[in-house]
Design a protein around this motif. Structure first.
Motif, PDB file in Angstrom:
ATOM      1  N   VAL A 254       0.948  -1.134   0.254  1.00  0.00           N
ATOM      2  CA  VAL A 254      -0.291   0.350   0.133  1.00  0.00           C
ATOM      3  C   VAL A 254       0.931   1.373  -0.585  1.00  0.00           C
ATOM      4  O   VAL A 254       0.591   1.950  -0.512  1.00  0.00           O
ATOM      5  CB  VAL A 254      -0.551  -0.259   1.116  1.00  0.00           C
ATOM      6  CG1 VAL A 254      -1.817  -0.984   1.007  1.00  0.00           C
ATOM      7  CG2 VAL A 254      -0.524   0.317   2.243  1.00  0.00           C
ATOM      8  N   CYS A 309      -9.973  -0.385  -3.096  1.00  0.00           N
ATOM      9  CA  CYS A 309      -9.173  -0.595  -1.741  1.00  0.00           C
ATOM     10  C   CYS A 309      -9.363  -0.974  -0.389  1.00  0.00           C
ATOM     11  O   CYS A 309     -10.197  -1.140  -0.203  1.00  0.00           O
ATOM     12  CB  CYS A 309      -8.514   0.357  -1.146  1.00  0.00           C
ATOM     13  SG  CYS A 309      -7.265   0.491  -0.113  1.00  0.00           S
ATOM     14  N   CYS A 322     -13.462   4.407  -3.476  1.00  0.00           N
ATOM     15  CA  CYS A 322     -12.118   3.028  -2.413  1.00  0.00           C
ATOM     16  C   CYS A 322     -12.707   1.785  -2.471  1.00  0.00           C
ATOM     17  O   CYS A 322     -12.411   0.728  -2.996  1.00  0.00           O
ATOM     18  CB  CYS A 322     -12.650   3.352  -0.618  1.00  0.00           C
ATOM     19  SG  CYS A 322     -11.948   4.966  -0.780  1.00  0.00           S
ATOM     20  N   ASP A 326      -9.683   0.410  -7.638  1.00  0.00           N
ATOM     21  CA  ASP A 326      -8.790  -0.376  -6.227  1.00  0.00           C
ATOM     22  C   ASP A 326      -7.814   0.652  -7.028  1.00  0.00           C
ATOM     23  O   ASP A 326      -7.667   1.411  -7.807  1.00  0.00           O
ATOM     24  CB  ASP A 326      -8.287  -1.159  -6.797  1.00  0.00           C
ATOM     25  CG  ASP A 326      -6.966  -2.100  -6.194  1.00  0.00           C
ATOM     26  OD1 ASP A 326      -6.572  -1.133  -5.531  1.00  0.00           O
ATOM     27  OD2 ASP A 326      -6.455  -2.818  -6.959  1.00  0.00           O
ATOM     28  N   CYS A 343      -3.329   4.937  -2.402  1.00  0.00           N
ATOM     29  CA  CYS A 343      -4.196   5.699  -1.539  1.00  0.00           C
ATOM     30  C   CYS A 343      -5.775   6.677  -2.212  1.00  0.00           C
ATOM     31  O   CYS A 343      -4.949   7.064  -2.813  1.00  0.00           O
ATOM     32  CB  CYS A 343      -4.481   6.529  -0.558  1.00  0.00           C
ATOM     33  SG  CYS A 343      -5.550   6.933   0.636  1.00  0.00           S
TER      34      CYS A 343
END
Lengths: 372, 325, 353
Positions: A254, A309, A322, A326, A343
């Motif tokens: 991430v 995500c 989210c 992705d 993010c």
């Protein structure tokens, strides 16, 4: 014992190890372990998505830390890179050669260049072999004859890792946990590898012993110019050992970046949560207060990870986007060179307390509300 | 649960089929003329031919196998009459249907096994638990020592001694004899008392040692320590926490012992001169009565399979972590 | 003895106002290799509602001490000497019946690995309700209601449904929450937590530690918190006891011990730990050698074979004479107090960043 470690200098002894030359690249690597079940005949009904699209680059001579909590796929990633496991998807390139699905024969020369150090110093050494033959066997398997003979080389290696050459004929059970881990390091060094995958190499050791092994690995890494993929859950140890750090969550990287960026200017909410959860030795009132983020519950099952995500189900900034998109692992605005974050709604790049505490745990929130 | 049962039963049927096929081809492809075997001494070639036709031996081997398998499910017709399902064929020696011969003998074997089992389980587990409870004391050492001595005995050694003492020397008891339970339960029990006692003596030791050692192992478990730490009494922890964990290995061994006993305790039956399944198996192979041998084998295999399924069901009942799906 | 247990106001035999008072505790195990001196002359006090942290590495005797407090050591292989006084009641000589009444009621324990600490054969609900029924005489129905309430308090979602789940159906963090619910169900005065978060992930650990702290305020229990992690203890404890080889080597408030540690072993622990806020270029300073065998502990100060300051003390005192641990803020070391302060300020503190 650890104080007089002598190291033969090999290659460059540049301590700012990153030379920018790629040693190993991993693109979109995945490993799905099938689950069988169903009725009336057993068939594949699902998969544990242990690693689910990992992108990583290890540069020559650098130490890359791979951190995350249990079940994030960091150990599986290590095993895939050493090809102890076969990836389901993606591509692994080592020194320009695609080794994703390389056969045993093609892998043979590479296997000696990528070595592994394991977590448990008790079960990773064969109790019926002497220390000498444990360290010697990789040379025998790979047909390597160092000048002066294998035995001389093993004695040198024992000295390198801070043991005595006289330990050659002893058995593993005669050693303490820390010393066994040194034997494991010596075995990994026997083939003069270019890359060492260290999977939680110090987490089974007592604190005072941990430091001995961390210092040894650091010397080996810096002075012999060996690249490390250092897999650990302890963020403080990784910070101490690795110039670059990748954070994994549920099978994906991430956030990745240099040490400074990850620890002082993290952007991904999960990295913030992880850092804030580390129990630092600190006396109240000393130093600026840190962010306090308390997530709710445990990491979800990798069998059925959340859409979009993976972190969104535990994230305090999650929005509709989210769940559908992705987020790609990219250099978002405000990040320094090489600092990539996956993010949509990144955090401010500071780790000291600002604004309100983030308390997602319902029990904690309830208790702390009544206190006020 | 139901899924599990169906899947396991389907598997069992397939295994039974394989066992049937294996034994059939093993026996029927050996270079032996079964017609001649079953014909007796004064045999003319004509007689052999007739028998061959009656037994269906003149047909190709695959046809014979097919008829054999169909017979098990649906029954089949022989010259001697129609053999109802499950038909395992017809004995060469007596001409009786194999299934009937087995059913003649089975009640004895079942009585012998169940009776012995109840006694040795009760005594074995009780003494094992006692030894574990009193671990390290004189009681523990006596029980453990006695079980060591007993476990070195064999039925063919202990059986004759007991018979000699209780039957021939003193005349206190009669020779073991089988009576139908439904006719006279008391005679049934008295008649089998000696074999039960001898079997129990020998099997008890194994259960004592095993229940003692698994209990001691379980008592070291962390969850047992937790139960103590929350104030539960020693007896409660012993019987609720440690005992529950000891059940799995004990059930495994019971399942194994039961299936081998039901498939025929040959030595026991010969020692006490009782005619059960084990004896039937030996007799049939001595007289080369192949249909009977095969029948007994398949019967035994059937029990082992069924008991395995029951043992698996027990695991799921004992341990919620064992999911049946 | 009997009169002392009757009223809570009676001062404890030691004269201190401590809720739990351990004096000169010695625990020995006989093993095949010889006698293990697991705890060797340990004294400490825990006050009502306060948290005592006990820090030590594996084999330091920290877990054995607390199993002994609850009387959970094996009486056949171990001998216990010394005094353990809980709220005026002497525990080393207490009957098994009396101990059973205490356990899970007045004193509860939380273990390290919540997976193995719950029995896999019974539901979580049943296992939590059991001690409540035993100690309060509550009915099954009352116990169930109380259990569900406790599960809710520790943050188990849908507690009424999860009551009937088995431990393997809970996640690691949930199991430890359930363990806390079980420990607190009888509202104990003392909670012994033995490495309660060591088996957990760091984000879950943070939740559980905060939860434990908040619940302590609500329930008012005293806590003995055992861990190897100085970071965890700095957030949890009021007072700190550092153990090494079955002995206490340093004692004081958390603030005192962490700000100005006085024992070379504590210095070693602190300077061998990497920290998030530390200087990256500062090398870690491990403690040389390994912890001693408790079959044959070193004579004198047990830390002397690994200690850098043996020569500073001189005269072979460290290997011949066992340094005493005074009452209050103290360290068991032969170095004079002001010299220890100087060494810490000059040599150790700069490394800690």
């Amino acid at each position: 014992m650890s104080d007089n470690v002598t190291l033969p200098k090999q290659g460059h002894s540049d301590t700012t190890a990153t030379t920018g030359e790629e040693l190993l690249t991993v693109e979109g690597m995945a490993k799905h372990f099938p689950i069988y079940g169903g009725f009336p005949f057993k068939r594949k009904v699902g998969a544990v998505k242990a690693v689910d699209g990992v992108d990583l680059t290890v540069y020559k001579g650098e130490s890359l830390g791979l951190v995350g909590e249990s079940g994030c796929g960091k150990s599986t990633t290590g095993r895939l890179i050493t090809r102890l496991l076969e990836p389901t998807d993606g591509k692994i390139t080592y020194m320009g050669q695609d080794i994703t699905h390389a056969k045993r024969k093609e892998l043979a020369p590479i296997r000696s260049e990528i070595q592994m150090i394991f977590q448990d110093p008790y079960s990773s050494l064969n109790p019926r072999q002497t220390v000498g033959s444990i360290i010697k066997s990789p040379m025998e398997v790979n047909g390597i004859d160092p000048p002066g003979g294998r035995e001389t080389r093993v004695r040198e290696l024992l000295e390198t890792v801070g043991l005595s050459p006289e330990h050659y004929n002893r058995f593993p059970h005669e050693f303490s946990g820390g010393q066994r881990q040194r034997i494991g390091v010596a075995r990994a060094l026997a083939l003069e590898p270019k890359l060492i995958i260290a999977d939680e190499p110090v987490s089974a050791l007592d604190v005072s012993i941990q430091a001995q092994v961390v210092n040894l690995l650091k010397k080996v890494q810096e002075e012999m110019g060996i690249a490390f993929l250092f897999i650990a859950h302890d963020l403080a140890v990784v910070r101490h050992f690795s110039q670059r750090v990748a954070v994994m969550y549920l099978g994906k990287v991430v956030e990745v970046g240099d040490r400074e960026s990850i620890y002082n200017r993290p952007r991904h909410p999960y990295t913030h949560a992880l850092l804030s959860a580390v129990p630092e030795v600190e006396v109240e009132g000393d130093g600026p207060p840190r962010e306090r983020i308390r997530l709710a519950g445990d990491v979800p099952s990798p069998i059925n990870p959340p859409s979009g995500c993976h972190f969104r189900t535990r994230c305090w900034k999650a929005q509709d986007k989210c769940a559908t998109d992705d987020p790609p692992l990219v250099q978002i605005s405000g990040n320094s060179e090489g600092h990539l974050t996956a993010c949509h709604f990144p955090e401010d790049p500071i780790v000291t307390a600002h604004g309100k505490d983030v308390i997602l745990d319902p029990a904690l929130a309830a208790l702390e509300d009544t206190e006020d | 649960m139901l899924q599990f049962l169906i899947r396991r039963l389907t598997g069992a049927v397939m295994i039974m089929f394989l066992i049937g096929a294996f034994t059939f081809f093993l026996f029927y492809t050996v270079p032996q003329d079964f017609a001649a075997l079953s014909c007796g001494k004064n045999c003319t070639p004509e007689n052999i031919a007739v028998i061959r036709e009656n037994l269906g031996l003149d047909k190709p081997i695959t046809t014979q196998f097919w008829e054999f398998m169909v017979g098990i499910v649906a029954g089949r017709d022989f010259a001697a009459g129609s053999c109802p399902a499950p038909c395992l064929g017809q004995s060469f020696a007596s001409g009786e249907f194999v299934w009937d011969s087995i059913m003649d003998r089975f009640p004895l074997t079942l009585s012998l096994t169940i009776g012995g089992l109840v006694i040795f389980l009760f005594l074995g587990l009780a003494s094992g638990l006692l030894a574990a409870w009193k671990r390290g004391t004189a009681v523990d050492k006596t029980v453990s020592g006695a079980s060591m001595v007993l476990s070195s005995f064999q039925i063919y050694f202990l059986g004759p001694i007991v018979l000699g003492l209780l039957v021939y020397q003193t005349g206190w008891m009669e020779n073991p004899k089988y009576h139908e339970f439904t006719e006279d339960p008391l005679a049934w029990a008295v008649g089998l008392l000696i074999p039960w006692a001898v079997m129990a003596t020998i099997f008890v030791a194994q259960y004592t040692r095993m229940s003692r050692s698994t209990m001691i192992e379980q008592l070291q478990e962390e969850h047992v320590r937790t139960a103590r730490a929350k104030g539960m009494g020693r007896k409660y922890v012993f019987f609720r926490y440690a005992w529950r964990g000891s059940l799995t290995p004990i059930v495994t061994i019971i399942g194994m012992d039961l299936s081998s006993l039901l498939a025929g305790g040959v030595v026991t039956e010969f020692t006490f001169d009782l005619a059960g399944i084990g004896r039937l198996a030996v007799e049939s192979s001595v007289t080369k009565d192949l249909p009977l041998t095969m029948g007994v084998m398949m019967f035994g295999a059937f029990f082992i399979l069924i008991l395995n399924i029951i043992v698996d069901l027990c695991y799921a009942y004992i341990d919620p972590r064992v999911r049946l799906a | 003895m009997t009169t002392l247990t009757k009223t809570e106001d009676t001062p404890s035999p030691t004269g201190s106002d401590a809720f739990l008072s351990v004096r000169d505790l010695r625990v020995r195990f006989s093993t095949e290799d010889g006698i293990v001196k697991a705890v060797d002359g340990l004294s400490f006090d825990v006050e009502r509602g306060k948290t005592l942290g006990i820090v030590g590495e594996s084999g330091s005797g920290k877990s054995v001490t607390n199993l002994t407090v609850l009387g959970l050591h094996n009486p056949k292989t171990s001998t216990v000497e010394g005094e353990i006084v809980l709220d005026g009641q002497e525990l080393t000589t207490a009957s098994e019946k009396d101990m059973e009444k205490l356990r899970g009621n007045k004193v509860a324990m939380i273990f390290q690995d919540p997976l193995t600490a719950f029995s896999p054969y019974y539901t979580i609900g049943r296992q939590i309700a059991e001690p409540y029924m035993k100690h309060t005489g509550a009915s099954k129905k009352e116990a169930k209601a109380r259990t569900i309430e406790m599960l809710d308090r520790v943050g188990i979602p849908q507690p009424a449904m999860r009551f009937n789940d088995y431990p393997h159906q809970y996640s690691g963090g949930m199991r430890q929450r359930a363990m806390i619910a079980m420990a607190l169900i009888c509202d104990p005065d003392l909670l012994i937590a033995d490495e309660p978060t060591t088996a957990l992930d760091v984000t879950v650990q943070a939740q559980i530690l905060d939860l434990l702290k908040d619940l302590q305020q609500e329930f008012g229990s005293a806590i003995v918190f055992i861990t190897h992690d100085l970071g965890v203890i700095s957030h949890m404890a009021d007072d700190l006891l550092v153990m090494y080889a079955g002995r206490a080597v340093e004692r004081g408030s958390v603030r005192e011990v962490l700000r100005a540690p006085q024992h070379p072993y504590t210095w070693g622990l602190l300077s061998s730990m990497p920290r998030l806020g530390g200087d990256i270029n500062e090398e870690l300073m491990p403690i040389p050698g390994s912890p001693p065998s408790l079959l044959n502990p070193p004579t004198g100060c047990a830390f002397n074979p690994r200690c850098t300051y043996v020569d500073t003390v001189g005269g072979g005192r460290c290997s011949s004479e066992r340094p005493p641990l005074a009452d209050g803020r103290a360290a068991a070391c032969h170095l004079p107090v002001d010299q220890r302060q100087d060494i810490f300020i000059d040599q150790i503190k700069p490394r800690l960043g």
